[in-house]
Scaffold this motif. Structure first.
Motif, PDB file in Angstrom:
ATOM      1  N   SER A  14     -67.868 -17.445 -73.335  1.00 32.95           N
ATOM      2  CA  SER A  14     -66.640 -17.736 -72.590  1.00 32.95           C
ATOM      3  C   SER A  14     -66.951 -18.193 -71.172  1.00 32.95           C
ATOM      4  O   SER A  14     -66.307 -19.112 -70.647  1.00 32.95           O
ATOM      5  CB  SER A  14     -65.734 -16.503 -72.550  1.00 32.95           C
ATOM      6  N   ALA A  40     -60.166 -13.702 -71.452  1.00 34.82           N
ATOM      7  CA  ALA A  40     -60.308 -14.286 -72.786  1.00 34.82           C
ATOM      8  C   ALA A  40     -61.186 -13.423 -73.683  1.00 34.82           C
ATOM      9  O   ALA A  40     -60.895 -13.263 -74.867  1.00 34.82           O
ATOM     10  CB  ALA A  40     -60.879 -15.690 -72.685  1.00 34.82           C
ATOM     11  N   SER A  44     -59.346 -11.754 -76.881  1.00 36.27           N
ATOM     12  CA  SER A  44     -59.784 -12.292 -78.174  1.00 36.27           C
ATOM     13  C   SER A  44     -60.624 -11.293 -78.959  1.00 36.27           C
ATOM     14  O   SER A  44     -60.608 -11.323 -80.188  1.00 36.27           O
ATOM     15  CB  SER A  44     -60.552 -13.597 -77.980  1.00 36.27           C
ATOM     16  N   GLU A  65     -58.125 -18.006 -83.118  1.00 33.95           N
ATOM     17  CA  GLU A  65     -58.782 -17.827 -81.829  1.00 33.95           C
ATOM     18  C   GLU A  65     -58.718 -19.101 -80.980  1.00 33.95           C
ATOM     19  O   GLU A  65     -58.586 -19.012 -79.757  1.00 33.95           O
ATOM     20  CB  GLU A  65     -60.229 -17.396 -82.036  1.00 33.95           C
ATOM     21  N   ILE A  69     -57.074 -18.828 -77.297  1.00 36.51           N
ATOM     22  CA  ILE A  69     -57.777 -19.241 -76.075  1.00 36.51           C
ATOM     23  C   ILE A  69     -57.031 -20.377 -75.394  1.00 36.51           C
ATOM     24  O   ILE A  69     -56.898 -20.403 -74.160  1.00 36.51           O
ATOM     25  CB  ILE A  69     -59.232 -19.643 -76.382  1.00 36.51           C
ATOM     26  N   ILE A  72     -54.100 -18.804 -73.601  1.00 39.31           N
ATOM     27  CA  ILE A  72     -54.532 -18.017 -72.435  1.00 39.31           C
ATOM     28  C   ILE A  72     -54.840 -18.942 -71.264  1.00 39.31           C
ATOM     29  O   ILE A  72     -54.384 -18.710 -70.138  1.00 39.31           O
ATOM     30  CB  ILE A  72     -55.754 -17.142 -72.791  1.00 39.31           C
ATOM     31  N   VAL A  73     -55.596 -19.998 -71.517  1.00 36.29           N
ATOM     32  CA  VAL A  73     -55.950 -20.919 -70.435  1.00 36.29           C
ATOM     33  C   VAL A  73     -54.710 -21.669 -69.951  1.00 36.29           C
ATOM     34  O   VAL A  73     -54.540 -21.893 -68.759  1.00 36.29           O
ATOM     35  CB  VAL A  73     -57.053 -21.899 -70.890  1.00 36.29           C
ATOM     36  N   SER A  91     -57.872 -26.647 -71.060  1.00 35.95           N
ATOM     37  CA  SER A  91     -57.675 -25.633 -72.096  1.00 35.95           C
ATOM     38  C   SER A  91     -58.159 -26.121 -73.458  1.00 35.95           C
ATOM     39  O   SER A  91     -58.727 -25.350 -74.235  1.00 35.95           O
ATOM     40  CB  SER A  91     -56.208 -25.216 -72.166  1.00 35.95           C
ATOM     41  N   ALA A  95     -61.224 -24.179 -75.177  1.00 39.83           N
ATOM     42  CA  ALA A  95     -60.953 -23.582 -76.488  1.00 39.83           C
ATOM     43  C   ALA A  95     -61.887 -24.148 -77.557  1.00 39.83           C
ATOM     44  O   ALA A  95     -62.344 -23.423 -78.443  1.00 39.83           O
ATOM     45  CB  ALA A  95     -59.498 -23.813 -76.881  1.00 39.83           C
TER      46      ALA A  95
END
Length: 147
Positions: A14, A40, A44, A65, A69, A72-73, A91, A95
């Motif tokens: 990450s 993250a 996750s 996932e 991700i 989240i971003v 993102s 991701a």
């Protein structure tokens, strides 16, 4: 201890992904990159690796996932960073990189994940009747037929 290694590998993947994606599109500070990586990794790991991976398998967990991700971003990037279109590309790239790294993390976690204990079902006090009806098929005989 094996789970801690999996979390550490996940955090490093990450961290590298956010360093590439956020530093490429933004002038992100190291504290932003580390905070994204920690968030993250924790979210996750709990949702994807502990809950979805044993139930859904590797492929479905990777898809979930990627979306996780990405969201989240997108959410935290719109709060912390400027530039709507840049957040979208950052993102997607982060991701994608994390999902590519998660292939190896999932293999490691599945190999070293403790076996799930089977929980005994408690017997119900009042059992519901099982209704099993059988149907027979036959040719109908006509009562008017005198053969």
């Amino acid at each position: 201890m094996e789970q801690a290694k999996g979390i550490l590998i996940k955090f490093i993947v990450s961290l590298i992904a956010f360093w590439i994606a956020l530093d490429l599109f933004f002038d992100a500070s190291i504290s932003d990159i580390v905070s994204f990586a920690v968030t993250a990794t924790v979210v996750s790991y709990i949702l994807a690796d502990r809950i979805l991976l044993p139930r859904l398998g590797k492929k479905n967990t990777l898809m979930a996932e990627f979306i996780l991700i990405y969201m989240i971003v997108w959410v935290f990037g719109s709060i912390l960073l400027n530039g709507y279109l840049q957040i979208a590309w950052g993102s997607i790239i982060s991701a994608g990189i994390i999902t590519a790294g998660e292939v190896f993390v999932h293999q490691y976690l599945l190999k070293h994940m403790p076996a799930r204990k089977k929980v005994k079902r408690q017997h119900r006090r009042f059992r519901q009747p099982t209704l099993r009806y059988a149907t027979e098929f036959a040719e109908e005989k006509d009562p008017r037929d005198k053969k």
